[in-house]
Design an enzyme around this catalytic site. Structure first.
Site, PDB file in Angstrom:
ATOM      1  N   THR A   1      10.263 -45.855  24.747  1.00 39.09           N
ATOM      2  CA  THR A   1      10.483 -46.022  26.182  1.00 39.09           C
ATOM      3  C   THR A   1      10.582 -47.475  26.641  1.00 39.09           C
ATOM      4  O   THR A   1      11.216 -47.750  27.656  1.00 39.09           O
ATOM      5  CB  THR A   1       9.356 -45.337  26.978  1.00 39.09           C
ATOM      6  OG1 THR A   1       8.096 -45.862  26.548  1.00 39.09           O
ATOM      7  CG2 THR A   1       9.395 -43.835  26.777  1.00 39.09           C
TER       8      THR A   1
ATOM      9  N   SER B   1      10.720 -48.981  20.066  1.00 40.84           N
ATOM     10  CA  SER B   1      11.888 -49.440  20.816  1.00 40.84           C
ATOM     11  C   SER B   1      11.973 -50.960  20.883  1.00 40.84           C
ATOM     12  O   SER B   1      13.047 -51.513  21.103  1.00 40.84           O
ATOM     13  CB  SER B   1      11.878 -48.852  22.226  1.00 40.84           C
ATOM     14  OG  SER B   1      10.945 -49.488  23.045  1.00 40.84           O
TER      15      SER B   1
ATOM     16  N   THR C   1       7.913 -43.198  20.806  1.00 41.44           N
ATOM     17  CA  THR C   1       6.717 -42.392  21.020  1.00 41.44           C
ATOM     18  C   THR C   1       6.983 -40.903  20.826  1.00 41.44           C
ATOM     19  O   THR C   1       6.136 -40.160  20.323  1.00 41.44           O
ATOM     20  CB  THR C   1       6.171 -42.649  22.450  1.00 41.44           C
ATOM     21  OG1 THR C   1       6.010 -44.049  22.611  1.00 41.44           O
ATOM     22  CG2 THR C   1       4.849 -41.953  22.669  1.00 41.44           C
TER      23      THR C   1
END
Lengths: 344, 364
Positions: free
Chosen positions: A114, A81, A34
């Site tokens: 994240t 991720s 992000t």
């Protein structure tokens, strides 16, 4: 703001950086996530598929960081991720070790999405042999968002790397001014700014406006003190997580055994798992009892210890998986594996 | 003679009596198993209080008298499984309801220093009233020069309460004090199966079972049913790494008062504290001071009185801002007002220079 004005302001804000003095080097490894993502407009907080910025853009956006250190950028990947894993983690760990051996390099910052940030951070915590600080950062809001958190997280990470007390504390995770140990940190919310927490123990410290403070050191083994060695390791054994819930069937365990998994982490259990686990063990698959509760250790009872069961301490299942993959490169002995879960 | 020193003298007299009254809780494992030696010191508290009925949860109807440590030996012989325990009754060094107040700190610290210096002793447990425990723990954390575990423990409910937390807290405190991994972490607080560092532990509920927490941070370990496990260690200076020496402290600690920032206060309380001769002030909530309070603090600063600010938000550090620096007010880090007061009183025994006081708040 013009570049000159920005530099002048930075000089005011950061009187520590003296012109002409040789600055330490901070490596910035980017993997995506992000923090590098772009949305259609600044109010798109949770939707951002309009491409990515590179590391240099982050560095340019926060000139204050370059007053403190010479930032060297290296792109590892540019993915979300959920696409990260050993394929990126192994070369990242190796590059970190190589770069951190350079005397002028003070430490490293790694950007990451994240959702699985804690998994890569823990992998590095267990494998990168160094006492220099490695700070993994992400952001909860895309680079284009109003009140984006990325720039301050980046600056906080550089300041943390340059804080002498940060050395020897293993891999650190920093978002929202808060510094966590990779061993304990987890993502607790889908999109709020205050998302990363260390449930059983709390953070190690804070990158506050006036200074970086570290109140705690982790006492579990990590980085310079690790027994895991990536030399000659091209891939890691397959380990998967099986979730426990009411009426869960044994099918996932059977399927994993058939597929050739070397280890299984149970996130809680189900009555149907009993025999499936016994058969998996008989087939040489290591099964570790974890918990899906998000906090607290799986307590070793006399009964489970006598049966040679292995427990995941207070590691979340996704982190127990990382540790088991590495542990299986060294041993399949149940007592030895339990020692590893107790020490790391 | 000052209150502190008078109490210390009284403590010396107590010691002779305590030594005579010391009682060993018989070890439970078979002879030949070498258990660690733990001294269980009582300064009273809810954990040493028996009410008439088990439903008196918030204190005894009759007021409640604390009992002698022998009661634990009778009610909780299980502690003999994990340590050889000698009890010591120091309830005279506490208020009527238990718990050492600042006037008892010298006496208590002096005795604990002796116990920790005894090569036969592996760890010490001190029972205490839940109220004030965190402050006593922090004082001891700053002055005891030991690496051995010193564990403070309390209960939110009387010992006699149904589902009381006292027995498990006491058992866990003994396990922690007997654990070599507890050494070197400073004074510890054990409550609710968690192990807290004295600097960061504070009362988080007046009455419910989640009575202690380390706000901002977290526990450094757990006393789980299977093992005691430490996850982190505190980095701020304490015990064997502290520069404060009990023997070198003055007869009584410099006077420091706590003032709450109140947006429409006239500042008279600050003036009164200054007139009464305080050497330092802790201002809780420096961002919310009234104009009158700011003026009064300036007058105090002009007289050389050291002013420290804590955060009324109860979490987070007070950052060093330009405004604070210009007003000469020293940030109290993330300490509670009472802990900032304790550190300031100790720091003022060494210096009144702002730079040095700042260093104390950054290092302890």
């Amino acid at each position: 703001m013009s570049g000159i004005r920005a530099a002048a302001l930075a000089a005011l804000l950061l009187p520590g950086a003296v012109q002409g003095q040789e600055l330490p080097v901070v490596k910035l490894f980017t993997t995506g996530g992000t923090i590098q993502s772009l949305g259609k407009d600044r109010l798109k907080l949770a939707e951002y598929r309009e491409g990515r910025i590179d590391g240099a853009t982050i560095v340019e956006a926060v000139p204050e960081a370059s007053r403190l250190a010479r930032i060297e950028v290296e792109a590892i990947s540019a993915v979300s991720s959920t696409r990260m894993g050993a394929e990126q983690g192994l070369p990242l760990a190796r590059q970190l070790m190589t770069e951190l051996e350079r005397p002028e390099v003070a430490g490293a910052v790694v950007t990451h999405g994240t959702t699985t940030l804690e998994e890569t951070a823990y992998f590095l915590h267990l494998t990168v042999r160094t006492t220099k600080p490695i700070v993994v950062i992400g952001s909860m809001r895309p680079w284009t968002a109003v009140s984006r958190d990325g720039p301050l997280n980046f600056l906080g990470a550089v300041r943390t790397v340059l804080t002498p007390e940060a050395a020897g504390k293993g891999v650190l995770v920093l978002l929202n001014d808060t510094i966590h140990s990779a061993r304990f940190v987890t993502k607790r919310h889908t999109y709020h700014i205050e998302t990363f927490v260390s449930p059983d123990v709390g953070p190690l410290g804070f990158a506050d406006a006036d200074r970086v403070v570290l109140y705690r050191s982790p006492v579990t083994r990590h980085t310079a003190d690790t027994e895991f060695d990536l030399d000659g390791i091209e891939e890691l054994p397959q380990v998967d997580v099986v979730y426990g819930y009411q009426e869960a069937s044994r099918a996932p365990i059977d399927a994993l055994v058939k597929e050739g998994a070397k280890g299984i982490i149970l996130a809680d259990g189900s009555p149907a798992y009993g025999n499936a686990v016994l058969e998996a063990r008989a087939a040489g698959v290591v099964v570790v009892q974890g918990s899906r509760k998000g906090s607290g250790r799986v307590v070793l009872s006399d009964r489970t210890a006598a049966r040679g069961e292995i427990t995941a301490d207070n590691l979340h299942p996704q982190k127990a998986r990382i540790l088991l993959r590495l542990a299986l490169t060294r041993t399949t002995d149940a007592r030895e594996l339990q020692r590893i879960f107790n020490e790391y | 003679m000052s209150t502190e020193r008078a109490c210390a003298t009284a403590a010396a007299a107590l010691l002779a009596a305590a030594a005579a009254a010391a009682q060993e809780i018989p070890p439970l494992p078979p002879p030949g198993i070498d258990l660690p030696h733990v001294v269980l010191v009582s300064v009273g508290g809810e954990i040493a209080t028996g009410c008439e009925t088990p439903l008196e949860l918030a204190g005894c109807e009759s007021g409640g008298e604390t009992f002698a440590p022998e009661t634990w030996a009778r009610d909780l012989p299980d502690v003999g499984l994990v340590a050889r325990i000698v009890t010591e009754d120091l309830r005279a060094l506490s208020r009527a309801d238990g718990g050492a107040a600042p006037e008892h700190w010298y006496g208590l610290a002096g005795r604990l220093q002796q116990l920790a210096g005894d090569p036969e002793v592996d760890g010490v447990v001190v029972t205490h009233a839940a109220a004030g425990l965190a402050d006593t723990a922090y004082f001891l954390n700053l002055v005891l020069p030991t690496r051995k575990p010193v564990v403070l423990v309390a209960a939110q409910r009387p010992w006699s309460a149904v589902s009381g937390d006292g027995p498990l807290n006491l058992y866990d405190a003994v396990r922690v004090a007997a654990d070599p991994a507890a050494a070197g972490n400073g004074v510890l607080v054990v409550a609710n199966q968690e192990v807290h560092a004295a600097r960061d532990a504070r009362r988080t509920s007046a009455y419910r079972m989640d009575g202690f927490g380390s706000v901002d941070l977290g526990p450094i370990g757990v006393a789980d049913p299977d093992v005691v496990r430490f996850f982190t260690e505190p980095t701020r200076r304490h015990t064997h790494r502290s520069e404060f020496e009990l023997a070198a402290l003055p007869e009584s600690l410099p006077a420091v008062e706590i003032m709450a920032a109140v947006p429409d206060a006239a500042g008279r309380l600050i003036d009164a504290a200054v007139a009464a001769g305080v050497k330092g002030l802790v201002v809780d909530g420096a961002g919310g001071l009234s104009g009158g309070q700011v003026e009064a603090l300036r007058r105090a600063r002009d007289q050389g009185i050291v002013v420290v600010a804590t955060s009324a938000a109860r979490a987070g550090r007070v950052p060093e801002t330009v405004a604070l620096r210009e007003s000469g007010i020293i940030p109290g880090d993330n300490l509670t007002p009472t802990k900032a007061r304790t550190l300031l009183r100790l720091a003022l025994t060494q210096t009144s220079g702002p730079a040095e006081i700042r260093r104390f708040f950054a290092e302890y």
